[in-house]
Design an enzyme around this catalytic site. Structure first.
Site, PDB file in Angstrom:
ATOM      1  N   CYS A  84     -16.148 -18.801 -45.142  1.00 37.45           N
ATOM      2  CA  CYS A  84     -16.598 -18.934 -44.138  1.00 37.45           C
ATOM      3  C   CYS A  84     -16.495 -17.534 -42.984  1.00 37.45           C
ATOM      4  O   CYS A  84     -15.762 -17.149 -42.422  1.00 37.45           O
ATOM      5  CB  CYS A  84     -15.852 -19.902 -43.030  1.00 37.45           C
ATOM      6  SG  CYS A  84     -16.576 -20.062 -41.474  1.00 37.45           S
ATOM      7  N   CYS A 128     -15.432 -17.925 -39.613  1.00 38.37           N
ATOM      8  CA  CYS A 128     -13.739 -17.545 -38.846  1.00 38.37           C
ATOM      9  C   CYS A 128     -13.613 -16.270 -39.789  1.00 38.37           C
ATOM     10  O   CYS A 128     -12.128 -16.174 -39.031  1.00 38.37           O
ATOM     11  CB  CYS A 128     -13.173 -18.979 -40.426  1.00 38.37           C
ATOM     12  SG  CYS A 128     -14.050 -20.655 -40.262  1.00 38.37           S
ATOM     13  N   ASP A 129     -13.938 -15.748 -40.360  1.00 38.82           N
ATOM     14  CA  ASP A 129     -13.144 -14.622 -41.066  1.00 38.82           C
ATOM     15  C   ASP A 129     -13.851 -13.464 -40.732  1.00 38.82           C
ATOM     16  O   ASP A 129     -13.190 -12.488 -41.373  1.00 38.82           O
ATOM     17  CB  ASP A 129     -12.490 -15.251 -42.551  1.00 38.82           C
ATOM     18  CG  ASP A 129     -12.250 -16.788 -42.717  1.00 38.82           C
ATOM     19  OD1 ASP A 129     -10.889 -16.489 -42.015  1.00 38.82           O
ATOM     20  OD2 ASP A 129     -12.500 -16.463 -43.586  1.00 38.82           O
TER      21      ASP A 129
END
Length: 310
Positions: free
Chosen positions: A132, A135-136
């Protein structure tokens, strides 16, 4: 002996959706159990940094899930992890989850089984492998990353990572061509910060002291290998819905997802769904939390309408 235990609500899956549903159910005084085939937290445990969850500007995914779990435990919700489930029975007044340890029967059930990403098959594992970019990605600003996959997701996520300041992207696709839209391909490769290789797969990762240093690439036709220095790997090979236990009992989309109603109902009385197993355009922790909330409140209403609470 296959003992049967009776609950108001059985929650299948201990990710953000399932744990949120458990919190609401416990607060509603429903006797509830979470059954999780792995450990609670789901895919979020593999997320290096979560930066989109309100109240935590930046937190490791596992740390966030530990806080979810602590909240669940504080309400004394039963949790069975590493639970090997044989089958589900979703019809009738009680929904039964049959395991080799016993049968869990609930007046209602919430299916929060999520999805399972297609893994990166390398001999050497690494904590710097992600699924992701939203997300990251921020953890790799100013660094170099390897993107695995040649579809729209791989290219779109690559463009997103460049937009937030990733220094350089190497993109590899195992097939002889990319599958993303041509305009998207041209946009990525024309920026001067990305290179791509078709007919190429990741043979292994180079990890030193738990830190990713690079990847070994292998040409699928010639067999030639090369190495590339990268700080992180983002895998976009697709994900599969975890629907094996109920795919023959519910109407699913062509892709295998549940299409719930506004109350997260599945069409079978007392059976609700939440989180990534649902058919929806955005799969984030916050949307899973929303699903879990709605599913739990709907299940509570259903159970009380039946007139019996444990």
């Amino acid at each position: 002996m296959n003992e049967e235990r009776i609950y108001d609500l059985v929650i299948l899956g201990g990710g953000p959706a399932g744990m949120t549903a458990a919190i609401y159910a416990a607060r509603a005084k429903l006797k509830t159990i979470i059954l999780e085939s792995n450990i609670t937290g789901g895919l979020v445990n593999a997320t290096y940094t979560v930066e989109n969850f309100p109240s935590y500007p930046s937190i490791h995914g596992m740390d966030l899930m530990e806080k979810f779990r602590a909240h669940v435990d504080s309400l004394e919700v039963e949790v069975e992890e590493v639970c090997d489930i044989d089958r589900l029975e979703l019809g009738g007044p009680f929904k039964r989850v049959v395991t080799d340890e016993g049968t869990y029967a609930g007046r209602a059930i919430i299916l929060a089984t999520g999805r399972k990403p297609i893994p990166l098959a390398t001999p050497t594992p690494s904590e710097q492998v992600h699924w992701c970019a939203i997300c990251d990605g921020m953890a790799y600003v100013g660094k170099r990353v390897l993107v695995v996959g040649g579809g729209n997701s791989a290219f779109d996520e690559s463009l997103y990572m460049l937009s937030i300041g990733i220094e350089h992207i190497t993109l590899v696709e195992e097939m002889p061509r990319y599958f993303a839209a041509q305009a998207t391909q041209e946009r990525l490769f024309s920026c001067g910060k990305a290179v791509g290789h078709t007919s190429t797969k990741v043979a292994d990762l180079i990890v030193e002291n738990d830190v990713l240093k690079g990847a070994v690439l292998k040409h699928t036709e010639s067999g030639d290998t090369s190495t590339v220095e990268v700080d992180g790997v983002f895998v976009f090979l697709g994900q599969h819905p975890n629907n094996e236990l109920f795919k023959d009992q519910l109407e699913l989309t062509e892709q295998g997802y549940i299409r719930p109603g506004q109350d997260m109902g599945t069409g079978i009385p007392g059976v609700y769904s939440a989180g990534d197993i649902n058919d929806k355009p955005f799969r984030q922790i916050t949307t899973a939390v929303s699903d879990g909330t709605i599913a739990a409140l709907s299940a509570e209403r259903y159970i009380r309408s039946q007139g019996n609470v444990c």
